[in-house]
Enzyme design. Structure first.
Site, short mmCIF file in Angstrom:
data_model
loop_
_atom_site.label_atom_id
_atom_site.label_comp_id
_atom_site.label_asym_id
_atom_site.label_seq_id
_atom_site.Cartn_x
_atom_site.Cartn_y
_atom_site.Cartn_z
N GLU A 181 -2.27 -5.23 -1.55
CA GLU A 181 -1.85 -6.17 -0.51
C GLU A 181 -2.37 -7.60 -0.68
OE1 GLU A 181 0.43 -5.50 1.71
OE2 GLU A 181 0.49 -3.31 1.92
N HIS A 200 0.80 -1.23 0.00
CA HIS A 200 0.00 0.00 0.00
C HIS A 200 0.83 1.27 0.00
CE1 HIS A 200 -4.45 1.04 1.10
NE2 HIS A 200 -4.05 1.62 0.00
N HIS A 254 4.79 1.10 4.00
CA HIS A 254 3.39 0.83 3.62
C HIS A 254 2.42 1.26 4.71
CE1 HIS A 254 2.57 -3.48 5.41
NE2 HIS A 254 3.31 -2.75 6.24
N HIS A 274 -6.07 -0.72 8.58
CA HIS A 274 -5.06 0.16 9.16
C HIS A 274 -5.19 1.56 8.57
CE1 HIS A 274 -3.58 -4.03 8.81
NE2 HIS A 274 -3.20 -3.84 10.07
N ASP A 332 -7.43 -1.80 0.46
CA ASP A 332 -6.50 -2.81 0.95
C ASP A 332 -7.32 -4.04 1.32
OD1 ASP A 332 -4.81 -4.41 2.60
OD2 ASP A 332 -3.66 -2.67 3.21
N ASP A 339 -2.58 3.66 8.02
CA ASP A 339 -1.44 3.94 7.15
C ASP A 339 -1.07 5.42 7.15
OD1 ASP A 339 -1.52 1.27 6.58
OD2 ASP A 339 -2.28 1.48 4.53
N ASP A 371 -6.85 -6.30 3.27
CA ASP A 371 -6.91 -6.68 4.69
C ASP A 371 -8.03 -5.96 5.42
OD1 ASP A 371 -6.00 -4.15 5.69
OD2 ASP A 371 -3.93 -4.80 5.83
N ASP A 391 -9.56 -0.06 4.68
CA ASP A 391 -8.36 -0.68 5.22
C ASP A 391 -8.60 -1.04 6.68
OD1 ASP A 391 -5.62 -1.32 5.81
OD2 ASP A 391 -4.93 0.24 4.43
#
Length: 362
Positions: free
Chosen positions: A331, A138, A178, A163, A286, A165, A288, A161
């Site tokens: 990702e 990412h 990332h 996260h 992303d 980031d 995840d 996401d």
């Protein structure tokens, strides 16, 4: 089936330009660079053509010229230890010609690759095409969003996401870039400090990393959906900058339909266009963000994520706005799980792209 929505910012006939970015330099786990290859080999190009898109795909960007330019111009002694050489989990992504700056790993390579991606994405967007970037890690979003905002300065970003980031060089504990792209796009102070003592030179390897990035992303121009693993420093950054973020708590409380509507309302609030067009949107997804039971083969899975339908609904609803101008799918890492889990994750990545580009259930 394909939706009859008319894209507001794309030229006819509508064209999706696939930007394959097999890149893993922003994090330490091998394999994420194979994600774009698996997505294309799974038939993504044909799937989009069946939805009525013209598809441009001239092969994956290999970035070998960037690596060669950096390594050949480096004055670093290859036998000299680097700050990351002592950590086994970093050995796969450390390069003797790109030693850490402070704690940041592979800063020169990540910077140059993202700069190249920004130029490619900007070119496609300015040509009235939809850039569809397949990652890769990412950190690439520094390039994709810079490119989109170069072509559509008024665009808003929906970042899906687990996260945020948004770590800076001052808050990151890992040094993996990332986890930092949003902070670079906003020009947050913690990053400037990391390069304050850096002495640039004429060679590619001695140029200041990330100096090319302009602070193009305003805190009011991004909305997060799906957050559930946010570092303490990131929480502080989000609050201090009053950044709109919907965690999984919000998804549980309001439902994904209401969350997406609130995100769109926020981005379009105060946005005035003479012809009443909605605000252009860049969707950075992303995988995840999805629960590991849905997308298991990714580098930083976190339980309690979006369901299959919640993730796809986000993509479907963004398409319905007619305002999508950039898409990232990031990702997917085919090297981390068994064959069944890899195929499942790759299939989900492809279906997310299709949903964002107009595939409907009926």
């Amino acid at each position: 089936m394909s939706s009859e929505i008319t894209p507001q910012y794309l030229k006819a006939p509508r064209t999706a330009s696939i930007v394959g970015c097999p890149f893993s330099g922003g994090q330490p786990k091998l394999g994420v660079d194979k994600g774009p290859i698996h997505l294309v080999e799974a038939g993504l190009v044909n799937q989009l053509e069946e939805l009525g898109w013209n598809v441009k795909f001239d092969g994956h960007h290999q970035f070998e010229d960037i690596k060669y330019a950096l390594s050949s111009s480096s004055s670093i002694d290859p036998s000299a230890p680097t700050a990351s050489s002592a950590a086994n989990d970093d050995a796969s992504t450390s390069n003797h010609w790109d030693p850490p700056i402070g704690i940041l790993k592979n800063p020169r390579l990540v910077s140059r690759v993202c700069e190249e991606v920004a130029k490619v994405v900007s070119g496609h967007a300015k040509n009235g095409e939809l850039p569809v970037t397949l990652g890769g890690d990412h950190s690439l979003a520094m390039g994709t969003i810079s490119g989109t905002l170069d072509a559509h300065p008024e665009a808003g970003v929906i970042w899906v996401d687990a996260h945020a980031d948004i770590n800076t060089a001052a808050t990151t504990e890992s040094g993996n870039i990332h986890g930092m792209p949003v902070s670079f796009l906003m020009g947050l102070d913690g990053n400037h400090q990391a390069f304050a003592s850096f002495k640039p030179g004429p060679s590619p390897s001695s140029q200041t990393p990330f100096a090319w990035i302009k602070p193009v992303l305003k805190p009011s121009s991004i909305v997060y959906i799906g957050l559930r693993d946010v570092d303490a420093g990131e929480k502080k950054i989000l609050k201090e900058n009053k950044i709109k973020a919907f965690s999984m708590h919000d998804v549980d409380r309001y439902g994904i339909g209401r969350v997406v509507e609130m995100a769109l309302e926020y981005l379009n609030g105060g946005y005035a266009q003479g012809d009443s067009k909605p605000r252009p949107i860049h969707l950075s997804f992303d995988v995840d963000a999805l629960d590991p039971s849905v997308a298991p083969s990714t580098g930083t899975p976190v339980r309690g994520g979006l369901t299959f339908r919640e993730g796809h609904y986000i993509c479907e609803r963004i398409w319905e706005t007619g305002a999508l101008v950039g898409l990232d799918i990031m990702e997917v890492n085919p090297s981390l799980e068994d064959d069944v889990s890899v195929k499942q994750t790759v299939a989900v990545g492809c279906s997310l792209v299709r949903s964002a580009l107009g595939e409907t259930l009926l």
